[in-house]
Design an enzyme around this catalytic site. Structure first.
Site, PDB file in Angstrom:
ATOM      1  N   GLY A 195     -22.427 -26.934  -7.510  1.00 52.37           N
ATOM      2  CA  GLY A 195     -23.742 -26.396  -7.823  1.00 52.37           C
ATOM      3  C   GLY A 195     -24.239 -26.895  -9.170  1.00 52.37           C
ATOM      4  O   GLY A 195     -23.962 -28.029  -9.574  1.00 52.37           O
ATOM      5  N   SER A 196     -24.925 -26.026  -9.863  1.00 58.04           N
ATOM      6  CA  SER A 196     -25.616 -26.460 -11.080  1.00 58.04           C
ATOM      7  C   SER A 196     -24.679 -26.878 -12.200  1.00 58.04           C
ATOM      8  O   SER A 196     -25.118 -27.525 -13.153  1.00 58.04           O
ATOM      9  CB  SER A 196     -26.529 -25.333 -11.579  1.00 58.04           C
ATOM     10  OG  SER A 196     -27.472 -25.015 -10.577  1.00 58.04           O
ATOM     11  N   THR A 197     -23.395 -26.490 -12.127  1.00 54.82           N
ATOM     12  CA  THR A 197     -22.510 -26.945 -13.196  1.00 54.82           C
ATOM     13  C   THR A 197     -22.421 -28.471 -13.189  1.00 54.82           C
ATOM     14  O   THR A 197     -22.134 -29.088 -14.206  1.00 54.82           O
ATOM     15  CB  THR A 197     -21.078 -26.374 -13.040  1.00 54.82           C
ATOM     16  OG1 THR A 197     -20.592 -26.698 -11.740  1.00 54.82           O
ATOM     17  CG2 THR A 197     -21.066 -24.873 -13.235  1.00 54.82           C
TER      18      THR A 197
END
Lengths: 453, 502
Positions: free
Chosen positions: B231-233
């Site tokens: 995801g956004s990591t």
């Protein structure tokens, strides 16, 4: 042969000193093994080592004393080898006792060994001239056959009806009967060897003997093998078969016998393997010892035996350090060699094989050196019994041939086996005394009359 | 042969017993010879195969005949050996088994071993040749070396904080010391007690079967052996790639990213979770702080497939042999994608998956001026008397970023914690950089999202490399607000606090 012609005039050393030294060395070797078991298992010298050494020493020295007294020209290697093999067997059985709590087979084996040595002494003392045994050849064969048939009346043990069980004692008559059979073969063949070799019709290249001559011996042999096959004691059947072929060949020098023998053996083996599920499974296990593992049924006994041998490698784990418990119920009898291979390694195993080879070769040598055909055939027959039995047992547990379930001479647990083998050695000692005894010294040559000048 | 020897003294010139007896003796000798050959075959040439046959218990019996060496966490053993009195003389025991199961793995008499118990097995059992100075003499004298000890790099405080933080949620934590690559925490929940099936009894068998069939997979090491969409990591990687490639030179300057950003070659716009993102021309810094999908997707496509993949691989993606020495699962970034797939990958979706370990390496690499160190779980190996067999040396894995780019990314990450979605990771008196992630999964995103947080922290005013970087993933939580910031950031914070000693 020229050898026998040259022999009588050669001064023969009696070899008794050699025998004494070797017997003591054998006892010491066995005691050392006993100590090693204690040290490896408990980290200390076992307290009973002295007792064990004394017991074995007394037995060995008593046997030696009798040989020295009544058979002083006997082959000096026979007794020490028997003592050493028996001693090694006692050590390994003791070691296996330690692995199975509550079992005390070593004490019983020591008792049986004592009985064996007592019988050894009795045979050396009582059988003054082995030729006297000829008289009992037919009676012996009959007794042997009865002995073999009797176990049929008893319940089967591990799939074979070969034991006579009376209370806590069990006796395997097949072990003893082979001795009587050897005597019978030797007596019969000694008398009929010329007829067997020379008379009869010639078919192609083979001289077939007359039924009248071959008949009786073939009949008796067939009776024995038939009974054993019915009892599914195939190891002993194989042994009797081999013994018969070897003795027939030695007596008649007809190679054809070997060919016929092998042919019959092949037919018999295939038939039995096909008819008996017990045997069939053993053949399957032999062809693929690890097959049961792949099939998900775990390791069978042959596989466990091979694992034990492999674990020992070249030098072995040392007495007491193996994992013989994994082998299962027959570890002290049929499979005792696997523990030997595991704990003494290839080195120790081959040493034991060579001891047997030496014992067998001394038996053959005795046979060749004797002058009477009966004695020659008997000694060779007895030697062949030991040699064949070692091969059948060791070959079985090493997966060289199908497993047949017999005992390793002298080493395996089992009273009948130990006693019988001591008698075999006693007979060989008796006969080797005859074979090696120098001819009576010729009368001293009359001194030429001094020339009177 | 028969009948052709007129010199024989047997019947009518056939060979006599002296000759035939000799031949029979030779035959017996051949039989003994065959036995010797077969024995040599079995005991020498086939011995290796037979010794290692699965049905042969000897190796296991030998293995457990003596106490096994220990695995230590912070100089304190977390394992032990207990005498059993059975065929297998000793049995493995674990103190605080569930807490360290993801580190130690198990050593079972029946079911083999795993993790450090597996990779360091030779040392622990005492068969490692390095344990003895005189291996030849030892072989001859059959001396058994006592098992050696394995000192792990695990920080017990960090490990306990991770386990406590995860609680009864399903998830994992990996924490690394950025300057050295030492793994400080490796936690996976739900966990199990490896002592439950260390023996060979019926109870051990039942425990094993129960754990194997548990639908929560307690024996799965989620920190090393499970990959999740990051995801956004993953935007940290994309931002770093964009800065390294020069696509963005000033993180505070407008990027030229359009809004809405339509995935190239499609009519689908890349949607954002936050309304703050829904305008064109945001700066990279603003986009990271608010975790804007549209901006980072656009920047990933501008940077190009090869540069995004190369940057990700610098942090440990696409490496199937990243042994620590336990082997983690391979984290994936596809190496051939069309631009729309690249846009999705750039925000940690599509086929991009990562283990918590590799995401911790991302944070650690950024913290360590762009140099990623080889992650290592073993600090040193010793003999049973404590003398050293091997000491862990920090090793460079890859130089993923230049120090300048790493500094820019650190600034982005600190802004996320100071002003953005990572506020829950703030620690008083410390500088913390982080990135949240909330990864959808399941058919039509029906599954509970994975809540991610990756971060690093150092004491305020320190110029040194941050002493801790951490990755947290929480999967299948019961919480209502399933976001990285809400669920994962507090766990990361407590792990970092444990290391910082605050």
């Amino acid at each position: 042969m020229t050898r026998s012609a040259a022999r009588p005039n050669r001064p023969v050393s009696s070899g008794r000193t050699t025998e004494l030294v070797l017997v003591l060395a054998a006892v010491l070797t066995a005691v050392f093994g006993y100590v090693e078991v204690g040290v490896d298992l408990d980290g200390e010298v076992p307290a009973e080592a002295a007792q064990y050494g004394v017991a074995l020493g007394v037995l060995a020295l008593a046997a030696h004393g009798v040989v020295r007294w009544r058979a002083r020209y006997a082959d000096p290697l026979l007794l020490p080898i028997a003592v050493l093999l028996n001693g090694i067997g006692l050590v390994v059985i003791h070691r296996l006792d330690r692995a199975t709590p509550g079992r005390e087979a070593a004490a019983a084996q020591l008792l049986w060994s004592s009985l064996g040595v007592a019988l050894f002494i009795a045979v050396v003392l009582l059988v003054g001239d082995h030729r006297r045994l000829r008289r009992y050849a037919y009676l012996g064969a009959l007794v042997a056959l009865v002995l073999l048939v009797v176990p049929v009346l008893f319940p089967p043990v591990y799939g074979s009806r070969i034991w006579i069980v009376v209370g806590p004692l069990s006796f395997q008559p097949g072990e003893f009967a082979k001795l009587l059979l050897a005597v019978f073969f030797a007596a019969y063949l000694a008398v009929h060897r010329d007829a067997l070799a020379l008379t009869g019709r010639r078919v192609w290249r083979w001289q077939l003997p007359r039924g009248r001559v071959l008949g009786p011996v073939l009949l008796i042999w067939a009776a024995f093998v038939g009974v054993l096959v019915l009892e599914t004691d195939l190891g002993t059947a194989l042994l009797y078969f081999g013994l018969f072929v070897v003795m027939l060949y030695v007596a008649t020098a007809r190679t054809g016998w070997i060919a016929i023998g092998l042919g019959l053996a092949a037919v018999g083996a295939v038939t039995v393997g096909w008819l008996s599920p017990h045997v069939h499974s053993r053949v399957v296990d032999w062809l693929d010892p690890l097959g049961s593992i792949a099939a998900g049924r775990g390791a069978n006994q042959i596989a466990q035996s091979l694992f034990a041998f492999a674990w020992g490698g070249e030098l072995g784990t040392g007495l007491g350090n193996g994992h013989s418990v994994l082998i299962g119920f027959a570890a002290k009898s049929d499979f005792i060699l696997a523990t030997l291979g595991e704990e003494l390694g290839l080195t120790g195993l081959i040493a034991v094989f060579l001891l047997y080879a030496l014992l067998v070769s001394r038996g053959f040598r005795t046979g060749i050196a004797l002058r009477d055909p009966f004695g020659r055939l008997l000694a060779i027959g007895l030697a062949a019994i030991v040699g064949l039995q070692v091969f059948v047992v060791a070959g079985g547990v090493l997966a060289l041939i199908p497993l047949t379930g017999m005992t390793m001479p002298f080493i395996a647990q089992g009273g009948s086996s130990v006693v019988t083998n001591w008698i075999i050695v006693a007979l060989l000692v008796r006969m080797s005394d005859d074979a090696r005894r120098p001819a009576p010294a010729p009368a001293p040559p009359v001194a030429p009359a001094p020339e009177v000048p | 042969m028969a009948g052709s020897r007129p010199q024989g003294n047997g019947p009518q010139g056939l060979p006599g017993i002296s000759v035939t007896g000799r031949r029979a003796a030779t035959f017996c000798l051949l039989l003994v010879g065959a036995l010797c050959v077969q024995a040599t075959r079995v005991q020498v040439f086939e011995a290796g195969d037979l010794d290692h046959n699965s049905a042969n218990q000897r190796l296991v019996v030998e293995r457990y005949a003596r106490p096994r060496g220990d695995i230590l966490v912070g100089a304190r053993p977390v394992t032990g050996s207990r005498p059993t009195g059975g065929r297998y003389a000793y049995k493995r025991s674990y103190t605080d088994g569930p807490t360290y199961a993801a580190v130690t793995g198990f050593a079972s008499q029946t079911y083999g071993n795993s993790q450090l118990e597996g990779t360091e097995d030779d040392l622990l059992t005492g068969t490692d040749g390095r344990l003895s100075g005189w291996s030849l003499w030892d072989a001859v004298s059959r001396r058994h070396d006592p098992g050696g000890d394995v000192y792990t790099t695990i920080d017990p405080a960090a490990q306990q904080a991770a386990m406590r933080g995860l609680g009864d949620q399903k998830g994992a934590v990996a924490a690394i010391e950025p300057a050295t690559g030492r793994i400080l925490a490796l936690a996976s929940t739900p966990s199990y007690d490896p002592g439950d099936f260390a023996g060979s009894s019926g109870a051990d068998q039942m425990a094993w079967n129960r754990l194997r069939t548990d639908s929560d997979q307690p024996m799965l090491n989620r920190a090393l052996r499970q990959t999740y969409p990051p995801g956004s990591t993953f935007k940290v990687v994309t931002a770093a790639a964009a800065l390294a490639a020069g696509v963005v030179t000033d993180p505070a300057a407008p990027t030229g990213a359009p809004f809405p950003y339509v995935l190239p070659g499609t009519t689908t716009p890349l949607v954002n979770d936050s309304a703050d993102c829904d305008r064109p021309g945001l700066s990279l810094d603003a986009a990271m702080t608010a975790s804007c999908n549209s901006v980072l997707g656009y920047l990933g496509v501008r940077t190009g497939l090869s540069k995004v993949v190369a940057t990700a691989e610098g942090f440990g993606f696409n490496d199937a042999k990243l042994d620590v020495p336990v082997r983690p699962a391979r984290s994936n970034v596809d190496t051939s994608m069309d631009p729309s797939q690249l846009a999705l990958s750039s925000i940690g979706q599509f086929d991009t998956t990562a283990t918590p370990l590799v995401m911790a390496m991302v944070a650690a690499g950024v913290a360590n001026d762009g140099t990623v160190m080889c992650p290592q779980l073993v600090d040193k190996l010793t003999r049973s008397d404590g003398t050293e067999v091997e000491l862990m040396k920090p090793a460079v894995y890859r130089r993923a970023l230049t120090p300048a780019v790493a500094g820019q990314v650190r600034k982005l990450m600190t802004d996320v914690v100071e002003n953005g979605t990572g506020g829950n990771a703030r620690i008083a008196g410390a500088v913390v950089g982080g990135k949240t992630g909330t990864a959808q999964h399941g058919v039509d995103n029906s599954g509970t999202p994975y809540a991610w947080f990756i971060s690093w922290a150092k004491p305020a005013g320190s110029d040194a490399v941050p002493p801790v970087a951490v990755a947290v993933v929480v999967a299948d939580s019961d919480a209502t607000d399933v976001t990285g910031g809400a669920l994962a950031a507090p766990i990361a914070r407590s792990v970092m606090q444990a290391v910082l000693g605050r």
